[in-house]
Design an enzyme around this catalytic site. Structure first.
Site, PDB file in Angstrom:
ATOM      1  N   ASP A 123      -2.647  -2.092  -3.670  1.00 51.60           N
ATOM      2  CA  ASP A 123      -3.507  -1.927  -4.843  1.00 51.60           C
ATOM      3  C   ASP A 123      -4.883  -1.350  -4.509  1.00 51.60           C
ATOM      4  O   ASP A 123      -5.814  -1.461  -5.318  1.00 51.60           O
ATOM      5  CB  ASP A 123      -3.645  -3.255  -5.596  1.00 51.60           C
ATOM      6  N   ASP A 165       4.092  -0.128 -10.268  1.00 50.32           N
ATOM      7  CA  ASP A 165       2.633  -0.120 -10.416  1.00 50.32           C
ATOM      8  C   ASP A 165       1.960   0.829  -9.419  1.00 50.32           C
ATOM      9  O   ASP A 165       0.873   1.359  -9.667  1.00 50.32           O
ATOM     10  CB  ASP A 165       2.048  -1.523 -10.197  1.00 50.32           C
TER      11      ASP A 165
HETATM   12  N1  GLY Z   1      -0.203  -4.391 -10.961  1.00 55.69           N
HETATM   13  C1  GLY Z   1       0.135  -5.709 -11.347  1.00 55.69           C
HETATM   14  C2  GLY Z   1       0.276  -5.869 -12.809  1.00 55.69           C
HETATM   15  O1  GLY Z   1       0.373  -4.916 -13.557  1.00 55.69           O
HETATM   16  O2  GLY Z   1       0.318  -7.000 -13.228  1.00 55.69           O
END
Ligand code: GLY
Length: 381
Positions: free
Chosen positions: A100, A163
């Site tokens: 992330d 994601d």
């Molecule tokens: N990237 C984690 C979520 O969307 O919860």
């Protein structure tokens, strides 16, 4: 292409952005020294300090850069810079670095560098990009998502999640910035794998795909934050919709655009009459849990797709984005200036104990969408 908003549509977007910015002026003064995730009794919590590695910790800074771009008020820049500096302990903590990095450092360090040319911010962005590139699995051509110590010791070496499409722009930026193609090559390999393994024939997307970390072969998929395996977690659909659009914008590869449009068409076909988005498009019919974050993120992706077309096709994407945003503004916005959140009814995951609360990235993407509609956005991704 230029966005062809009707007079009434533009007036609505301008008025709603003004109202949003007016509320955020108060909120940002109250929360200036926090990194909020949610609200408790209308007051922002704080993920600074011990909890500064949480994946959402770049969004508050991103909101501040958008408001700085909108108003020129240096206060917002100061708040954004404080958020960015607090993330340095995370940048130095290998165990707490995961895929992330894009969500954390694009709206903070890279936004700062783009706006001001700050070399320290550039340095932070490039360190984050290098670490993200280091998570690439050469056998499976994917970027590993999480670390094992996050979740009951489960083996996550072969796990990738949709994601991550939103983290790839950090790699595209790093290649552009350094002239070194390796970052972009890794992003493209991951995007190709995601296109092949995450996107189903009907345009819906999987959340988690597991690969054998040694051979790279696909093992299976998981429902992840959605209802179940084979279901359609709405925020995951939006990460795919917006993420493939961004990969098209960064590479010019039309296959990514076609994929983004396939996901968009699936998403649009599933928007309920109300314009309010459930947690999963395939959740049981008697479950009414919503996720307003999915509506806001989808709107951002749809506006970007609209900009790539003219006429009827542009109108299709723009009308869908406006339907989502109007439903949020009319029914899921907390306009009370004494409370810190914008959106209500956001959900982290279908199987979490808690549902329908405020979440900072919902607020971020709602603001970003309004900035896009009025042509004033700082492009973060
Ligand atoms: N990237 C984690 C979520 O969307 O919860």
């Amino acid at each position: 292409m230029k966005l062809e908003l009707g007079e009434k549509q533009l007036a609505w977007a301008t008025k709603t952005l003004e109202q949003t910015a007016k509320k955020l002026e108060q909120v940002s003064r109250r929360s200036a020294h926090k990194i909020p995730y949610t609200t408790v009794n209308g007051v922002h919590d704080d993920k600074s300090g011990e909890r500064d590695s949480w994946w959402t910790n770049g969004f508050w800074g991103g909101m501040m850069w958008q408001l700085y771009t909108l108003t020129g008020d240096p206060f917002y820049r100061t708040v954004a810079e404080e958020n960015e500096k607090k993330l340095d302990t995370n940048l130095m903590d290998y165990d707490k670095m995961d895929h992330d990095n894009g969500f954390k450092w694009l709206p903070t360090a890279v936004a700062n560098y783009r706006k001001t040319g700050n070399r320290q911010s550039r340095n932070r962005g490039l360190i984050a990009a290098g670490q993200l590139a280091g998570r690439y699995n050469c056998a499976g051509h994917f970027i590993r998502a999480w670390n094992d110590w996050d979740d009951n010791g489960r083996d996550h070496r072969g796990w990738a999640i949709i994601d991550c499409m939103m983290n790839l722009p950090l790699l595209y930026w790093a290649s552009e910035e350094t002239g070194d193609p390796r970052f972009r090559q890794i992003a493209v390999h991951h995007a190709d794998t995601a296109q092949r393994c995450f996107v189903r024939g009907d345009g819906s997307v999987r959340h988690i795909v597991e690969f054998d970390p040694d051979t790279g072969e696909m093992v299976r998929d998981y429902g992840g934050q959605g209802y179940e395996e084979g279901s359609s977690w709405t925020r995951g659909q939006t990460w795919g919709l917006y993420g493939f659009t961004l990969s098209f914008l960064d590479t010019g590869d039309r296959a990514y655009l076609e994929t983004a449009e396939r996901i968009a068409n699936y998403f649009i076909a599933n928007i309920p009459e109300s314009g309010l988005i459930p947690v999963d498009f395939r959740q049981p019919e008697d479950v009414t849990w919503e996720d307003s974050t999915a509506a806001a993120i989808a709107a951002c992706g749809l506006i970007e797709l609209a900009k790539l077309h003219e006429g009827r096709q542009q109108k299709l994407y723009l009308d869908a984005a406006l339907k989502l945003l109007r439903a949020l503004a009319d029914q899921r916005l907390n306009w009370d200036e004494n409370e810190d959140n914008l959106l209500t009814k956001c959900t982290g995951a279908y199987h979490d104990k808690e549902h329908e609360f405020s979440i900072i990235y919902g607020d971020y993407y709602f603001l970003e969408a309004l900035m896009k509609l009025t042509g004033q956005e700082l492009f973060i991704w």
